[in-house]
Each structure stands twice: as C-alpha cells, then as structure tokens.
Scaffold this active site. Structure first.
Site, PDB file in Angstrom:
ATOM      1  N   SER A 257       0.834  -1.190   0.000  1.00 50.08           N
ATOM      2  CA  SER A 257       0.000   0.000   0.000  1.00 50.08           C
ATOM      3  C   SER A 257       0.869   1.239   0.000  1.00 50.08           C
ATOM      4  O   SER A 257       2.043   1.202   0.360  1.00 50.08           O
ATOM      5  CB  SER A 257      -0.880   0.012   1.240  1.00 50.08           C
ATOM      6  OG  SER A 257      -0.050   0.171   2.372  1.00 50.08           O
ATOM      7  N   LYS A 258       0.240   2.329  -0.406  1.00 48.02           N
ATOM      8  CA  LYS A 258       0.926   3.614  -0.508  1.00 48.02           C
ATOM      9  C   LYS A 258       1.552   4.026   0.819  1.00 48.02           C
ATOM     10  O   LYS A 258       2.570   4.685   0.840  1.00 48.02           O
ATOM     11  CB  LYS A 258      -0.096   4.676  -0.907  1.00 48.02           C
ATOM     12  CG  LYS A 258       0.036   5.078  -2.357  1.00 48.02           C
ATOM     13  CD  LYS A 258      -0.803   6.300  -2.619  1.00 48.02           C
ATOM     14  CE  LYS A 258      -1.339   6.195  -4.033  1.00 48.02           C
ATOM     15  NZ  LYS A 258      -2.566   6.836  -4.295  1.00 48.02           N
TER      16      LYS A 258
END
Ligand code: GLU
Length: 485
Positions: A257-258
C-alpha cells in the site's frame, strides 16, 4: 499465443499492474506470440484523463510495448492497431448488448428491477443472519409480459446472470485445481442500468473476440472466476487458460500500500530506477527461476519464464533487493553510455570537468558504486572541489588509528608520495611506492590507506585509495595531505 494486459484507466500504473503485464508479455513472447493492450474503461466515473496513454508510455519504458491494441504511433499519438478492435471497452457497447441478448434469449440471464433500497435491505438482513450477501433472485420469477411492461414504463433495470445449479471444477495455471459450489455463486450483474457492462461480462466477450489464449490477471479476481466460467459455458465458447498471479505484499506481509512506500511505476521511474532493474525485480515477485540466478534481462526472462514456476503465496516487495538489482544493472551499462548519461549534470556542477582528460577514468570509478545517475556530481565532488575533512573519520576506531598517530601517518604518506616523479604519477605508481614502503612504516596497510583516502575525499566511503590518489594527481594529493596534518 495471444495474451493481454487490460488495465482500467483510473490512475497511474501500479507496480502490481506492471508485473501482471510483464507475465503476460513474457508468456506471449516465449511462444513467439502477441501481447495486446486493451483499455477497460467501463467505469466512466472513475476514469482519469490521460491514463491510457500513461499505461502505454510505462509499458514502452519497461521495454514491452504492445504488439496489438492500444499503442502510440511514431508521432506519439494514441492509436489502436489490430483486427479485433475496438480495444477500448467503451467503444464496444454494441458487442456487449448483442451478447446479453443471446443470454436472455437462451434463458441464461434475466432483467432485474430491484431498487438500490431493496438490495440494501436484503443485504442487511443477510448479514444479520450471518449469511453471505447474495441476490435473492426475486426478479427471476417475473413473467415475460410483466418484464416488458416495466421496461416500457421506463423502470430502471440491470441484467443478471442466471447461475445454474451445478458445481464448478477448474484448473488455474497457477492455483491448480479449484472447485466452487453452485449455491455460493451470486447472480452477477452483467449489464448495469446505464447500459454499460460489468467487468465480468465485458472481459469474457472481449477475451473471446480477441482470441486470448491465457488470461493473466491479479489474484483479486479469483473469487469471481466461477461466474466467468459459467459465462463462457453459456455462450458456448472455448474457455481460455486463466492464471491468477499472487498479491504483492509489504515486508510485514500486509497488502502493498501507498502508506508503506511508492506503488506507482512512475515513482520508481522518477527516482531513477532503470527499466531493467524494475522489470528484473518484478519478475522475481512471485516467479522463481529455479536456479541461483537473480539478474535477468528481459530477453533472459522470455527464455526462462514459465507459469508453473509462479507461486500462489504473496510475494514480498523487498526494497533492499530492488536497490541491489539497481546496482547490478548500473554496473552493466557500457562505460561510454554511462559517461554520456552523467556528463551533462557533472559539467553543470563542475564546468572544468569538461576538459578533464581523466574524466572517463573517474566516471568508471563511480560506476562501480553508484545507484542512480543523479548521484554522480556528488560522488565526484572531491575530484573537482576541496572536500571538508573530519578528523573523526580520518582517525577511524575501526581501523585502529589513534588521533595521535595521524601526523606520523601523514608524514609517511607525504614522504613516500613526493618521491614519485611528477611525470611518472599514476594509480600504479602510487600503489607500487606505498606497497614498497608500508612494511617499514610501523603501521599496517589499512592504517595508512584509510587516512590517505579519508583526507583526499573527506569521506568514509569512496573508491580505493590508490585510484583516488592516482587520479587526483600529485599536486592536489600532496596539498590536501599538508593541509591535514
Ligand atoms: N480491468 C481489470 C483490472 O484492472 C482487468 C482484470 C483483467 O486483467 O482481466 O483489474
């Protein structure tokens, strides 16, 4: 072998997307086949302007431009090429409508007029009863004439798949044998009330039309696979192979994930990663070559790749490995190409480097250590500017050098290096002189070479002492030694 990459143009290309594209590309190329780019733009609300072009540019950057479908022409304009188009789903609506008509006619699909409110209430009830949320099939029982009346009255409807009462068994190219119980499969919406198809319908119609032999896509689609298999069967079409590739995970095994780092391909391009690095790295995320080899070019991958060596379990995105691979690929660049890449930025920092006859040798030294081209000016600083020298680095504890030893060591270095005639100065001459004298100096080799390098470069880490001294030249080397007694 025809394979495709079928992204939705909803943002920048995700590293997981590029890996899916890579596996599709490799499979096609391994069989001398065709790699197709199709744009799945049926969710117009989520569409991002320019995303399709961005996908093509990123694929091209990675060295795997599409052979068919959406691509760029020589002038850099987005075009479609191939006999099985259009390759944008939004331009294929009539095809989906015709497919839905066939399903309706054969009793494999039905109109559903249920409102969002009714569906919500139904879902809440199911959740309260701890049942999996599924359409309760109210509209399957509507008589034909009532359906017709509702349509004429302008009631909104969707078309749903009528899931038959049979269990499904299938063999995925990566997951192996899978079985699904009929009662767990939802009557999937195929056509939305706005006349656009869902992914489920559209990809089956398209993969059939485009003669795709193997559908390679992310593992998140695995739960939907039974609906897709039913659709293939209802249409009476041959099912292609399916290969679901594993998730990419952060080092703590959570989904990439970011929050834990960059997930867009563009971010890695901007950081200065080479396409060779990213392609090599992504190939190893889930695919195991079965040998010790870790460095693979794209052609190497085409040779070595096979789906049966792709694992099912999630693959960890290991940034250290990425950085190591980048180093490997930087070292492989031919020296003249490396020099050409760094020259403009180095000249901007140090205009005098333009006339430096030893520039190429200096570049070669840093190529051994550099991770990104952009680091070159900083790495070459001490060749063109006076470094500031920290005594804490010169008198290294690790090298067993006391501060009180430094003047003696510098004295020895000066004396030894001064003896080398000006016109004989070279890396080899420096090495020969020092190696001949060190045994009588009362110090160990490291106790001499470490301070020499630290004084000349100001750094803890740099290329070797002989090389740096040789390339800096006699005058500057002695000047820096004298200034740091
Ligand atoms: N548009 C789908 C996605 O981006 C494609 C999945 C597939 O490759 O079939 O996830």
């Amino acid at each position: 072998m025809r394979t495709r990459f079928a992204p939705s143009p909803t943002g920048s290309l995700h590293v997981g997307g590029l890996r899916t594209a890579l596996f599709s590309y490799l499979l096609a190329k391994k069989h001398g086949g065709t790699f197709i780019l199709r744009i799945e733009d049926t969710d117009q609300a989520r569409e991002v302007q320019g995303a399709s072009e961005h996908f093509v540019r990123m694929l091209t950057w990675a060295g795997m431009p599409p052979d068919e479908g959406v691509m760029l022409d020589e002038a850099g304009t987005l075009i479609e090429k191939g006999e099985h188009g259009p390759y944008f789903q939004s331009a294929r609506l009539t095809k989906y409508h015709a497919a839905v008509e066939t399903l309706l006619k054969n009793g494999h699909a039905y109109h559903c007029f249920c409102t969002a409110e009714r569906l919500d209430a139904m879902r809440q009830r199911q959740q309260a009863e701890k049942r999996a949320p599924m359409y309760d099939r109210l509209c399957t029982h509507l008589p034909k004439d009532e359906v017709q009346k509702k349509i004429e009255a302008g009631e909104k409807y969707v078309i749903r798949l009528k899931v038959p009462d049979e269990n499904i068994v299938f063999s995925d190219e990566i997951y192996g044998k899978l079985s699904f119980k009929a009662h767990t499969i939802d009557d999937q919406v195929l056509l939305k009330s706005d006349g656009f198809p869902t992914y489920h319908l559209a990809h089956v119609v398209d993969d059939h039309d485009m003669r795709i032999d193997c559908v390679i896509r992310g593992e998140e689609w695995l739960p939907s696979l039974p609906k897709h298999l039913i659709l293939w069967k209802c249409f009476g079409w041959d099912v292609p192979k399916y290969a679901h590739v594993p998730l990419i995970l952060n080092s703590d095994r959570s989904k990439l994930s970011k929050r834990q780092g960059d997930v867009s391909v563009e971010a890695y391009v901007e950081k200065g990663y080479l396409p060779e690095t990213l392609v090599n790295f992504l190939a190893l995320l889930g695919w195991n070559p079965g040998t010790e080899q870790e460095v693979f070019s794209l052609p190497d991958l085409v040779n070595a790749f096979s789906l049966d060596r792709v694992q099912k379990s999630g693959a960890i995105f290991d940034l250290q490995k990425l950085s190591w691979l980048q180093g490997q690929w930087m070292r492989k660049i031919p020296l003249d190409a490396f020099v050409a890449r760094i020259r403009p930025s180095v000249e901007e920092h140090y205009p005098e480097s333009k006339d430096d006859p030893n520039f190429i040798k200096k570049a070669a030294l840093i190529q051994e250590r550099v991770t990104f081209f952009a680091e070159a000016p900083e790495m070459l600083l001490y060749f063109y500017r006076e470094p500031s020298v920290d005594m804490e680095i010169v008198a290294s504890k690790k090298q067993k050098i006391e501060k009180s030893d430094v003047p003696k060591i510098v004295e020895f270095l000066k004396k030894t290096l001064e003896q080398i005639p000006d016109n004989a100065w070279s890396t080899e001459a420096v090495q020969a002189a020092l190696e001949a004298q060190i045994p009588d100096s009362g110090f160990k080799k490291g106790q001499i070479l470490w301070p020499l390098r630290a004084i000349l470069t100001g750094r803890e880490y740099s290329p070797g002492a002989y090389e740096v001294t040789g390339l800096l030249g006699k005058e500057i080397s002695l000047k820096r030694l004298k200034a740091n007694r």
